[in-house]
Design an enzyme around this catalytic site. Structure first.
Site, PDB file in Angstrom:
ATOM      1  N   GLY A  90       0.803  -1.220   0.000  1.00  0.00           N
ATOM      2  CA  GLY A  90       0.000   0.000   0.000  1.00  0.00           C
ATOM      3  C   GLY A  90       0.833   1.266   0.000  1.00  0.00           C
TER       4      GLY A  90
ATOM      5  N   TYR B  24      15.695   4.682  -8.207  1.00  0.00           N
ATOM      6  CA  TYR B  24      14.364   5.253  -8.405  1.00  0.00           C
ATOM      7  C   TYR B  24      14.179   5.588  -9.879  1.00  0.00           C
ATOM      8  CZ  TYR B  24      10.298   8.261  -7.893  1.00  0.00           C
ATOM      9  OH  TYR B  24       9.050   8.816  -8.012  1.00  0.00           O
ATOM     10  N   LEU B  25      13.233   4.915 -10.517  1.00  0.00           N
ATOM     11  CA  LEU B  25      12.972   5.173 -11.940  1.00  0.00           C
ATOM     12  C   LEU B  25      12.076   6.404 -12.045  1.00  0.00           C
ATOM     13  CD1 LEU B  25      12.258   1.504 -13.115  1.00  0.00           C
ATOM     14  CD2 LEU B  25      14.428   2.723 -13.102  1.00  0.00           C
TER      15      LEU B  25
ATOM     16  N   HIS C 281       3.508   1.505 -15.069  1.00  0.00           N
ATOM     17  CA  HIS C 281       3.256   0.285 -14.283  1.00  0.00           C
ATOM     18  C   HIS C 281       2.522  -0.673 -15.221  1.00  0.00           C
ATOM     19  CE1 HIS C 281       1.726  -1.933 -10.556  1.00  0.00           C
ATOM     20  NE2 HIS C 281       1.041  -2.450 -11.556  1.00  0.00           N
TER      21      HIS C 281
ATOM     22  N   LYS D 108      -4.263   2.533  -7.699  1.00  0.00           N
ATOM     23  CA  LYS D 108      -4.684   2.568  -9.097  1.00  0.00           C
ATOM     24  C   LYS D 108      -6.074   3.203  -9.226  1.00  0.00           C
ATOM     25  CE  LYS D 108      -2.018  -1.628  -9.594  1.00  0.00           C
ATOM     26  NZ  LYS D 108      -2.077  -3.087  -9.474  1.00  0.00           N
TER      27      LYS D 108
ATOM     28  N   GLU E  61       3.919  -7.794 -11.379  1.00  0.00           N
ATOM     29  CA  GLU E  61       3.928  -6.352 -11.647  1.00  0.00           C
ATOM     30  C   GLU E  61       5.335  -5.889 -12.016  1.00  0.00           C
ATOM     31  OE1 GLU E  61       0.239  -4.836  -8.880  1.00  0.00           O
ATOM     32  OE2 GLU E  61       2.246  -4.390  -8.166  1.00  0.00           O
TER      33      GLU E  61
ATOM     34  N   GLU F 236       6.740  -6.519  -7.986  1.00  0.00           N
ATOM     35  CA  GLU F 236       6.259  -7.483  -6.994  1.00  0.00           C
ATOM     36  C   GLU F 236       5.282  -8.433  -7.661  1.00  0.00           C
ATOM     37  OE1 GLU F 236       3.905  -6.007  -3.765  1.00  0.00           O
ATOM     38  OE2 GLU F 236       2.624  -4.795  -5.048  1.00  0.00           O
TER      39      GLU F 236
ATOM     40  N   ARG G 248      -2.992 -13.403  -5.842  1.00  0.00           N
ATOM     41  CA  ARG G 248      -4.449 -13.398  -5.627  1.00  0.00           C
ATOM     42  C   ARG G 248      -5.131 -12.790  -6.842  1.00  0.00           C
ATOM     43  NH1 ARG G 248      -4.813  -7.977  -5.452  1.00  0.00           N
ATOM     44  NH2 ARG G 248      -3.168  -6.846  -4.389  1.00  0.00           N
TER      45      ARG G 248
ATOM     46  N   ARG H  78     -12.242   2.964 -11.645  1.00  0.00           N
ATOM     47  CA  ARG H  78     -12.608   2.658 -10.251  1.00  0.00           C
ATOM     48  C   ARG H  78     -13.404   3.853  -9.721  1.00  0.00           C
ATOM     49  NH1 ARG H  78      -7.727  -0.369  -7.032  1.00  0.00           N
ATOM     50  NH2 ARG H  78      -6.865  -1.513  -8.790  1.00  0.00           N
TER      51      ARG H  78
END
Ligand code: ADP
Length: 450
Positions: free
Chosen positions: A164, A202-203, A208, A237, A275, A287, A291, A337
């Site tokens: 998170g 750090y990009l 993503h 997201k 990901e 990561e 699930r 969303r």
């Protein structure tokens, strides 16, 4: 096949799982807190068990209460959905110890992927490209500085137990790094009870991009293409699309097969999402989520595959039943969303829904538990609906999305529908020109123009 599945979740995903079970002739058991007695999936399920008070810790995270409900109702499997206990290896082990199937991968796999350092190690061993960074935990700020000098600034300090977006701090210089290091450790200790952190390059302008996989217990593994989830606010997201405007079919096939090979090496089973950050043509493992994910319906829209159904089939020991070459990617899909939040401040707001009218028509899907007269409780995530639109071309999807958002009527509570309307009419978004920082910059500019 299972006879009865207990749904250990709430909200739209609980209804999504109920729907899949229903279509498979499987009975369902809903569990709910006292605050969710009126939820749609609770009304629709064959049986419902109240497992505790509103606070998630005492209900949806209460392992013993959930397993007792499964035993009491004779459920032979538990579907954890996303969030809550879905990536809790201990819960998966407990479920199994009671002779009940956990609908997900092996507990060892959940544990391996749940820790960012062990996940990254496993990714390297399985042949996935990773972001340059420290091999393991960095224990002192002096070590952090030495390491940062070697890989170059900017760097990001990340909590190994992270999730998170917590325990993550970016540093552009030595002095920033010393401060970021201490802050990240403190935040990680508070949030996860584990202060361990590590360092990564750090990009600065990545997208993503994530790959959906499905694997049965007999070594059959497929990928279902990618989802571009670069539109994020506070690492959450907001709008996802597939295919990514940044990839062509050859690149998709290439990263897809790299992921499938890696999953074979790992011996991964069930559904999962790998990901990546994607920058200048390179993928970097971020990561793995062990699930079902919130944004899975856009993949269902373009492949025609019911991912939740196949997850349940695989978990019951069925063979996947199709191969990579059987999978076709048709057109484009986007998911908005829709949250019960003030569209300017993004502050969540509970309340009772007055009028509720969802858009329809060809290739429009709404996944939601809401109905007129329902009271959104203040205790949980603010997601109230996902609007998923499919079409043959990206332009067609944008037009269909625009008219669907226009048709959507939600009265009584504020929602983020106006935010989506502004995003999809922005020329840069229409051109597909965005990275993980784009949305936050857009919202800042947008606010100044209001
Ligand atoms: P969490 O598990 O807390 O969500 P992730 O590792 O998945 O953390 O990262 C969440 C987000 O943070 C990514 O989607 C990306 O926006 C940003 N991020 C993480 N690592 C990096 C990195 N090395 N460079 C740039 N951004 C990063």
């Amino acid at each position: 096949m299972f006879e009865k599945v207990l749904i250990a979740n709430r909200g739209e995903i609980a209804l999504r799982i109920h729907r899949a079970c229903r279509e498979m002739g499987i009975k369902t058991v809903a569990i709910h807190s006292t605050a969710d007695a009126n939820a749609m999936h609770v009304k629709l399920a064959d049986e419902a068990v109240c497992i505790g008070p509103a606070t998630a810790r005492d209900s949806y995270l209460n392992k013993a209460a959930i397993i007792s409900a499964a035993i009491m109702t004779g459920a032979d499997a538990i579907h954890p959905g996303y969030g809550f206990l879905s990536e809790n290896a201990e819960f998966a082990e407990m479920v199994r110890a009671h002779g009940i199937t956990f609908i997900g991968p092996e507990p060892e796999m959940i544990r391996l992927m749940g820790d960012k350092i062990s996940a990254k190690k496993a990714a390297v061993e399985a042949g996935l490209p990773v972001i340059p960074g420290s091999d393991g935990e960095i224990k002192t700020s002096a070590d952090a500085v030495t390491f940062a000098n070697r890989i170059g600034y900017p760097v990001i300090v990340k909590a190994t137990a992270g999730g998170g977006g917590k325990g993550m701090k970016v540093a552009h210089s030595e002095s920033e790094l010393v401060e970021a290091f201490e802050l990240a450790r403190k935040e990680a200790q508070n949030a996860f009870g584990n202060p361990a952190v590590y360092l990564e390059k750090y990009l600065q302008t990545p997208r993503h991009i994530e790959i959906q996989v499905l694997a049965d217990n007999y070594g059959n593994i497929v990928h279902l293409g990618e989802r571009d989830c670069s539109l994020q606010r506070n690492h959450q997201k907001i709008l996802e699309e597939t295919p990514s405007p940044a990839l062509n079919p050859e690149q998709r096939e290439q990263i897809g097969s790299v992921v499938v090979q890696a999953m074979k090496k790992l011996g991964y089973t069930n559904v999962g999402t790998v990901e990546f950050l994607y920058e200048n043509g390179q993928f970097y493992f971020l990561e793995m989520n062990t699930r079902i994910q919130v944004e899975h319906p856009i993949t269902e829209a373009v492949t025609g595959i019911d991912i939740v159904r196949d997850q349940i089939r695989i978990s019951s020991g069925s063979v996947l039943g199709y191969r990579q070459e059987d999978i076709r990617f048709n057109g484009c899909a986007m998911d908005c969303r829709i949250n019960a939040e003030n569209p300017d401040t993004f502050l969540p707001q509970a309340g009772t829904i007055g009028q509720w009218h969802t858009p329809g028509g060809l290739d429009v899907r709404v996944d939601s538990e809401m109905y007129a007269g329902y009271t959104v409780p203040p205790y949980y995530d603010s997601l109230i609906a996902k609007l998923i639109v499919h079409g043959r071309t990206r332009n067609g999807v944008l037009m269909r999305l625009r008219r669907s958002l226009e048709e959507f009527v939600i009265e009584g509570i504020p929602t983020t529908i106006p935010v989506h309307q502004r995003i999809i009419s922005n020329p840069e978004f229409i051109d597909g020109q965005y990275n993980i920082h784009w949305l936050e910059n857009f919202l800042k500019k947008d606010k100044q123009n209001l």
